[in-house]
Design an enzyme around this catalytic site. Structure first.
Site, PDB file in Angstrom:
ATOM      1  N   ALA A 219       0.847  -1.196   0.000  1.00 60.71           N
ATOM      2  CA  ALA A 219       0.000   0.000   0.000  1.00 60.71           C
ATOM      3  C   ALA A 219       0.879   1.242   0.000  1.00 60.71           C
ATOM      4  O   ALA A 219       2.027   1.217   0.458  1.00 60.71           O
ATOM      5  CB  ALA A 219      -0.908   0.015   1.227  1.00 60.71           C
ATOM      6  N   VAL A 318       6.203   2.510  -0.538  1.00 60.28           N
ATOM      7  CA  VAL A 318       5.340   1.330  -0.521  1.00 60.28           C
ATOM      8  C   VAL A 318       5.466   0.590   0.811  1.00 60.28           C
ATOM      9  O   VAL A 318       6.541   0.153   1.193  1.00 60.28           O
ATOM     10  CB  VAL A 318       5.672   0.372  -1.685  1.00 60.28           C
ATOM     11  CG1 VAL A 318       4.639  -0.743  -1.750  1.00 60.28           C
ATOM     12  CG2 VAL A 318       5.715   1.133  -2.997  1.00 60.28           C
ATOM     13  N   SER A 319       4.361   0.444   1.500  1.00 60.73           N
ATOM     14  CA  SER A 319       4.330  -0.160   2.829  1.00 60.73           C
ATOM     15  C   SER A 319       3.646  -1.526   2.794  1.00 60.73           C
ATOM     16  O   SER A 319       2.739  -1.758   1.988  1.00 60.73           O
ATOM     17  CB  SER A 319       3.563   0.764   3.789  1.00 60.73           C
ATOM     18  OG  SER A 319       3.294   0.114   5.017  1.00 60.73           O
ATOM     19  N   PRO A 320       4.051  -2.448   3.694  1.00 59.14           N
ATOM     20  CA  PRO A 320       3.333  -3.718   3.816  1.00 59.14           C
ATOM     21  C   PRO A 320       2.074  -3.589   4.658  1.00 59.14           C
ATOM     22  O   PRO A 320       1.283  -4.532   4.745  1.00 59.14           O
ATOM     23  CB  PRO A 320       4.355  -4.616   4.521  1.00 59.14           C
ATOM     24  CG  PRO A 320       5.124  -3.669   5.392  1.00 59.14           C
ATOM     25  CD  PRO A 320       5.231  -2.397   4.583  1.00 59.14           C
TER      26      PRO A 320
END
Length: 352
Positions: A219, A318-320
């Site tokens: 995300a 972009v993050s998990p």
């Protein structure tokens, strides 16, 4: 409610696409692996630009010599500041699971054939000093021409849960309060060992590639900032982050899988900045699980013949954390962080 609705829409949209078991190594939704005749130059191009891989054409059996190797690179497990979050109070206090280097040698058959090495290391970063020492040691073992700065590619997964203090630049050593020769030696020595293993394991094989979309796995950590991009530019993309996964499947001419190299854009920040245990985070754990599935549960981690690298791609913002950042403490604890400022009650310390 909006998240659940979005998830349901995605599930419905991709319901017709199948995902096979890990042994079949079809790890992405969408296009199935393509078999094709690739030159070593194309392989190098994919390794160097994995975030935007070119189309792959078919590979005859035994078209390459391929070797894979894995080795431990875990640094000091206590009293060293972790690299990534730049939080002085994030000091190592033990090990969640060990860090490793995963190396792959690709070579053309025959005397004097071209050769390239790709290494993915479970660290936050790599630097000039690290690569220089790796190449120097390889040249001491194999001569000056086999492995050089031109054909050795050293990369990392960008975990934020591993010891720092091994880079030669002052900026990165500020929060660790200096440089640690022990931390550097752990990474250099382990990386060289992984490459040596890959060199010794070289055998004829094939390379197959798969490219497809993977949803609900990353995300944008700054969605409000993304909205400042021109409308016509945002209209060119379906999502506000890259959802493309690339996989190389490496198989010997005897039919046995040698390993896999995977790229997908997502930060290794599943472990937040309160974590004090050394960890390869999401990509390191993915490698562990894939290797365990292929080598068998009786084989100790880091000792199997099948090596799976989940390398880093264009992970920028972009993050998990696909559920979004939430306030961890204070009056807003449990609530979403402010959309526009990523703060909790006006402060950013509790938002992650």
């Amino acid at each position: 409610g909006k998240r659940k609705a979005r998830t349901a829409r995605h599930a419905k949209k991709y319901a017709h696409m199948q995902t096979e078991r890990p042994n079949n190594m079809n790890m992405v939704r969408g296009r199935r692996p393509a078999v094709a005749a690739m030159s070593l130059g194309l392989v190098v191009a994919m390794l160097c630009a994995a975030a935007s891989p070119p189309a792959v054409h078919a590979a005859p059996a035994g078209d390459f010599l391929i070797g894979a190797g894995i080795s431990d690179v875990t640094g000091p497990a206590a009293d060293i500041n972790f690299l990534g979050y730049a939080m002085p109070q994030q000091i190592g206090r033990g090990i969640h699971f060990r860090q490793r280097a995963r190396a792959f040698v690709f070579a053309e058959p025959g005397e004097g054939g071209s050769r390239v090495v790709y290494v993915s290391i479970d660290t936050a970063m790599v630097g000039d000093l690290l690569k220089m020492q790796v190449v120097e040691r390889l040249q001491a073992l194999f001569g000056k021409s086999l492995y050089t700065h031109d054909n050795v590619i050293v990369s990392c997964i960008h975990t934020h849960s591993g010891p720092g203090a091994f880079l030669q630049y002052v900026l990165f050593d500020i929060t660790s309060l200096g440089f640690s020769a022990q931390a550097l030696e752990a990474v250099v020595g382990g990386t060289v060992n992984a490459i040596v293993k890959a060199h010794r394991n070289v055998r004829p094989g094939t390379i197959r590639a798969a490219v497809g979309e993977l949803l609900e796995a990353n995300a944008n950590r700054s969605p409000s900032a993304y909205l400042f991009n021109p409308k016509e530019e945002r209209a060119r993309y379906s999502y506000d982050v890259d959802k493309e996964m690339t996989l190389l499947r490496l198989t010997g001419t005897d039919g046995r899988d040698i390993g896999a190299v995977n790229w997908f854009p997502v930060h290794c920040t599943s472990m937040n900045n309160t974590n004090n245990l050394i960890s390869g985070d999401n990509k390191g754990y993915a490698s562990y699980l894939f290797e365990r599935a292929m080598n068998g549960p009786s084989v100790w981690a880091g000792n199997g013949s099948f090596v799976a690298a989940f390398g880093q791609a264009n992970e920028g913002d972009v993050s998990p954390n696909i559920m979004g950042a939430r306030c961890q403490t204070g009056p807003m604890a449990g609530h979403d962080c402010s959309f526009n400022s990523s703060t909790c009650a006006g402060r950013n310390e509790a938002c992650y």
